[in-house]
Write a protein that holds these residues in place. Sequence first.
Motif, PDB file in Angstrom:
ATOM      1  N   LEU A 187      33.244  47.568  44.741  1.00  0.00           N
ATOM      2  CA  LEU A 187      34.031  48.513  45.525  1.00  0.00           C
ATOM      3  C   LEU A 187      34.107  49.866  44.830  1.00  0.00           C
ATOM      4  O   LEU A 187      33.942  50.916  45.462  1.00  0.00           O
ATOM      5  CB  LEU A 187      35.435  47.952  45.753  1.00  0.00           C
ATOM      6  N   ASP A 188      34.345  49.863  43.525  1.00  0.00           N
ATOM      7  CA  ASP A 188      34.399  51.117  42.764  1.00  0.00           C
ATOM      8  C   ASP A 188      33.068  51.857  42.841  1.00  0.00           C
ATOM      9  O   ASP A 188      33.029  53.080  43.013  1.00  0.00           O
ATOM     10  CB  ASP A 188      34.757  50.839  41.298  1.00  0.00           C
ATOM     11  N   ALA A 189      31.976  51.112  42.704  1.00  0.00           N
ATOM     12  CA  ALA A 189      30.652  51.732  42.751  1.00  0.00           C
ATOM     13  C   ALA A 189      30.369  52.332  44.118  1.00  0.00           C
ATOM     14  O   ALA A 189      29.790  53.425  44.224  1.00  0.00           O
ATOM     15  CB  ALA A 189      29.582  50.702  42.392  1.00  0.00           C
ATOM     16  N   GLY A 235      26.304  47.885  56.814  1.00  0.00           N
ATOM     17  CA  GLY A 235      25.698  46.560  56.703  1.00  0.00           C
ATOM     18  C   GLY A 235      25.877  45.965  55.330  1.00  0.00           C
ATOM     19  O   GLY A 235      26.078  44.748  55.179  1.00  0.00           O
ATOM     20  N   THR A 236      25.834  46.800  54.309  1.00  0.00           N
ATOM     21  CA  THR A 236      26.011  46.295  52.944  1.00  0.00           C
ATOM     22  C   THR A 236      27.406  45.708  52.758  1.00  0.00           C
ATOM     23  O   THR A 236      27.584  44.652  52.154  1.00  0.00           O
ATOM     24  CB  THR A 236      25.788  47.431  51.929  1.00  0.00           C
ATOM     25  N   ILE A 237      28.411  46.413  53.283  1.00  0.00           N
ATOM     26  CA  ILE A 237      29.782  45.917  53.167  1.00  0.00           C
ATOM     27  C   ILE A 237      29.912  44.570  53.853  1.00  0.00           C
ATOM     28  O   ILE A 237      30.576  43.651  53.379  1.00  0.00           O
ATOM     29  CB  ILE A 237      30.768  46.934  53.767  1.00  0.00           C
ATOM     30  N   ALA A 238      29.222  44.427  54.997  1.00  0.00           N
ATOM     31  CA  ALA A 238      29.332  43.195  55.768  1.00  0.00           C
ATOM     32  C   ALA A 238      28.651  42.013  55.089  1.00  0.00           C
ATOM     33  O   ALA A 238      28.955  40.867  55.402  1.00  0.00           O
ATOM     34  CB  ALA A 238      28.738  43.400  57.161  1.00  0.00           C
ATOM     35  N   HIS A 239      27.760  42.271  54.146  1.00  0.00           N
ATOM     36  CA  HIS A 239      27.023  41.178  53.520  1.00  0.00           C
ATOM     37  C   HIS A 239      27.320  41.048  52.028  1.00  0.00           C
ATOM     38  O   HIS A 239      27.861  40.046  51.577  1.00  0.00           O
ATOM     39  CB  HIS A 239      25.520  41.378  53.747  1.00  0.00           C
ATOM     40  N   ASP A 240      26.998  42.082  51.245  1.00  0.00           N
ATOM     41  CA  ASP A 240      27.145  41.983  49.791  1.00  0.00           C
ATOM     42  C   ASP A 240      28.588  41.760  49.361  1.00  0.00           C
ATOM     43  O   ASP A 240      28.849  41.044  48.393  1.00  0.00           O
ATOM     44  CB  ASP A 240      26.598  43.259  49.119  1.00  0.00           C
ATOM     45  N   PHE A 241      29.533  42.386  50.069  1.00  0.00           N
ATOM     46  CA  PHE A 241      30.920  42.253  49.651  1.00  0.00           C
ATOM     47  C   PHE A 241      31.542  40.947  50.133  1.00  0.00           C
ATOM     48  O   PHE A 241      32.575  40.530  49.620  1.00  0.00           O
ATOM     49  CB  PHE A 241      31.750  43.428  50.179  1.00  0.00           C
ATOM     50  N   ARG A 242      30.928  40.309  51.112  1.00  0.00           N
ATOM     51  CA  ARG A 242      31.480  39.058  51.593  1.00  0.00           C
ATOM     52  C   ARG A 242      31.118  37.890  50.666  1.00  0.00           C
ATOM     53  O   ARG A 242      31.827  36.882  50.645  1.00  0.00           O
ATOM     54  CB  ARG A 242      30.984  38.766  53.005  1.00  0.00           C
ATOM     55  N   ALA A 243      30.031  38.005  49.951  1.00  0.00           N
ATOM     56  CA  ALA A 243      29.618  36.914  49.059  1.00  0.00           C
ATOM     57  C   ALA A 243      30.674  36.594  48.005  1.00  0.00           C
ATOM     58  O   ALA A 243      31.068  35.428  47.839  1.00  0.00           O
ATOM     59  CB  ALA A 243      28.278  37.247  48.418  1.00  0.00           C
ATOM     60  N   PRO A 244      31.200  37.590  47.254  1.00  0.00           N
ATOM     61  CA  PRO A 244      32.265  37.253  46.295  1.00  0.00           C
ATOM     62  C   PRO A 244      33.520  36.723  46.980  1.00  0.00           C
ATOM     63  O   PRO A 244      34.188  35.835  46.446  1.00  0.00           O
ATOM     64  CB  PRO A 244      32.536  38.596  45.605  1.00  0.00           C
ATOM     65  N   LEU A 245      33.844  37.264  48.139  1.00  0.00           N
ATOM     66  CA  LEU A 245      35.034  36.781  48.831  1.00  0.00           C
ATOM     67  C   LEU A 245      34.867  35.326  49.256  1.00  0.00           C
ATOM     68  O   LEU A 245      35.805  34.529  49.173  1.00  0.00           O
ATOM     69  CB  LEU A 245      35.306  37.650  50.061  1.00  0.00           C
ATOM     70  N   LEU A 276      48.047  33.103  42.476  1.00  0.00           N
ATOM     71  CA  LEU A 276      47.391  34.280  41.910  1.00  0.00           C
ATOM     72  C   LEU A 276      46.050  34.528  42.594  1.00  0.00           C
ATOM     73  O   LEU A 276      45.707  35.672  42.916  1.00  0.00           O
ATOM     74  CB  LEU A 276      47.193  34.087  40.400  1.00  0.00           C
ATOM     75  N   ALA A 277      45.292  33.457  42.820  1.00  0.00           N
ATOM     76  CA  ALA A 277      43.988  33.594  43.479  1.00  0.00           C
ATOM     77  C   ALA A 277      44.157  34.124  44.902  1.00  0.00           C
ATOM     78  O   ALA A 277      43.391  34.982  45.347  1.00  0.00           O
ATOM     79  CB  ALA A 277      43.263  32.248  43.492  1.00  0.00           C
ATOM     80  N   ARG A 278      45.170  33.617  45.614  1.00  0.00           N
ATOM     81  CA  ARG A 278      45.413  34.106  46.971  1.00  0.00           C
ATOM     82  C   ARG A 278      45.807  35.574  46.972  1.00  0.00           C
ATOM     83  O   ARG A 278      45.373  36.352  47.826  1.00  0.00           O
ATOM     84  CB  ARG A 278      46.508  33.261  47.633  1.00  0.00           C
ATOM     85  N   GLU A 279      46.616  35.971  45.988  1.00  0.00           N
ATOM     86  CA  GLU A 279      47.030  37.372  45.889  1.00  0.00           C
ATOM     87  C   GLU A 279      45.834  38.277  45.612  1.00  0.00           C
ATOM     88  O   GLU A 279      45.702  39.361  46.197  1.00  0.00           O
ATOM     89  CB  GLU A 279      48.074  37.526  44.774  1.00  0.00           C
ATOM     90  N   GLN A 280      44.920  37.822  44.712  1.00  0.00           N
ATOM     91  CA  GLN A 280      43.720  38.602  44.423  1.00  0.00           C
ATOM     92  C   GLN A 280      42.851  38.742  45.670  1.00  0.00           C
ATOM     93  O   GLN A 280      42.293  39.813  45.941  1.00  0.00           O
ATOM     94  CB  GLN A 280      42.918  37.933  43.297  1.00  0.00           C
ATOM     95  N   LEU A 281      42.725  37.663  46.420  1.00  0.00           N
ATOM     96  CA  LEU A 281      41.911  37.703  47.634  1.00  0.00           C
ATOM     97  C   LEU A 281      42.499  38.683  48.646  1.00  0.00           C
ATOM     98  O   LEU A 281      41.764  39.464  49.264  1.00  0.00           O
ATOM     99  CB  LEU A 281      41.833  36.295  48.231  1.00  0.00           C
ATOM    100  N   ILE A 282      43.825  38.678  48.807  1.00  0.00           N
ATOM    101  CA  ILE A 282      44.484  39.603  49.737  1.00  0.00           C
ATOM    102  C   ILE A 282      44.264  41.048  49.315  1.00  0.00           C
ATOM    103  O   ILE A 282      43.971  41.923  50.135  1.00  0.00           O
ATOM    104  CB  ILE A 282      45.985  39.278  49.825  1.00  0.00           C
ATOM    105  N   ASN A 283      44.384  41.314  47.995  1.00  0.00           N
ATOM    106  CA  ASN A 283      44.180  42.675  47.493  1.00  0.00           C
ATOM    107  C   ASN A 283      42.755  43.155  47.730  1.00  0.00           C
ATOM    108  O   ASN A 283      42.520  44.314  48.091  1.00  0.00           O
ATOM    109  CB  ASN A 283      44.513  42.742  46.000  1.00  0.00           C
ATOM    110  N   ILE A 284      41.778  42.267  47.513  1.00  0.00           N
ATOM    111  CA  ILE A 284      40.379  42.640  47.716  1.00  0.00           C
ATOM    112  C   ILE A 284      40.095  42.912  49.188  1.00  0.00           C
ATOM    113  O   ILE A 284      39.414  43.873  49.550  1.00  0.00           O
ATOM    114  CB  ILE A 284      39.454  41.536  47.170  1.00  0.00           C
TER     115      ILE A 284
END
Length: 324
Positions: free
Chosen positions: A167-169, A117-127, A57-65
Amino acid sequence: MLRLLLKLLSFVSGQRLLTPEQAASQLLELENLRDKQIALESLTTKLRGEIKREQALAREQLINIQKAQQELIALQQSEIDSLKEALGQLNQSVDIETQRQLKENNDLLTQLNWLSGTIAHDFRAPLRAIDAYSFFLADDLGDNAPAEASKSLEEIRRNGKRMGLLLDALIEYLRLGICPLNIQLHDLNETLVQVVNEHFDFSPVPIEIQVQGKWRFDRPMMMRAFKELIDNAVKFSKPVESPKIIIRQNNPSNLEIIDNGVGFSDSHDAQKFQLFHRMHGNDEFEGEGIGLATAERIASRHHISLSLNRVGAQTVASLRLPQY
């Protein structure tokens, strides 16, 4: 007599001989140990199955994100390309209204480049967190299920959810920058009263409205901007004694939303309208750093200057109409 004979035989043979009662007791104990071993093996097999399902399930969530992130980056690049093409076609000898549109497009392009730049940094932290906790889970569990397993799975789900919110925001933030506007003349007092009634009817902080007159704006979008600014004032006013919010005009072209809340540090002055930037820690106030950035985005689309300043013990959000 039997016990004495067994002891004598044990002494002669050098081996311990058990009575029938002792042999039966040890046999019963051995059977109990075998039953426990079988139960333990069954539980271990069940736990391993549950752990594998959670990991899948965790792998599937990661792929979807990751897929959502790639789609968003593609959307962003498409918007940047469209803006570049539009900017290249503009004539330098345009009238003042077109010049204003040119400035808006330039600002939008700058914001979109910053979002890269934000996508490259802020979104990588949760991933990274999702990936790390999945690894920790597989490494820590082994053949048993320690208490840390539940915590790790919870962290996986929490970070996946946060990435979804971000992502929604971001998609909404991009939409606000390019959606068409329906600019009309609207009554300020009526608009603000509707915002307060719809979103702050049960607010723990009193809200006083002292405005009049009319402004030109897209009503749904400016209602969203007013809502975000008032929500920010309410959130940071709740911890103080006798909180109060006043919405007033010091002149027809300037509107102020004033609160006596906790305020913010001067160190955040340059980033207070930056998307996903928080002026307080997660343990102090909830939020993802979206509200003020959204309000500023909407105000900019209307060529309204939005500022947020600390004046004494008050925080003042000021919206000023352009001066021609």
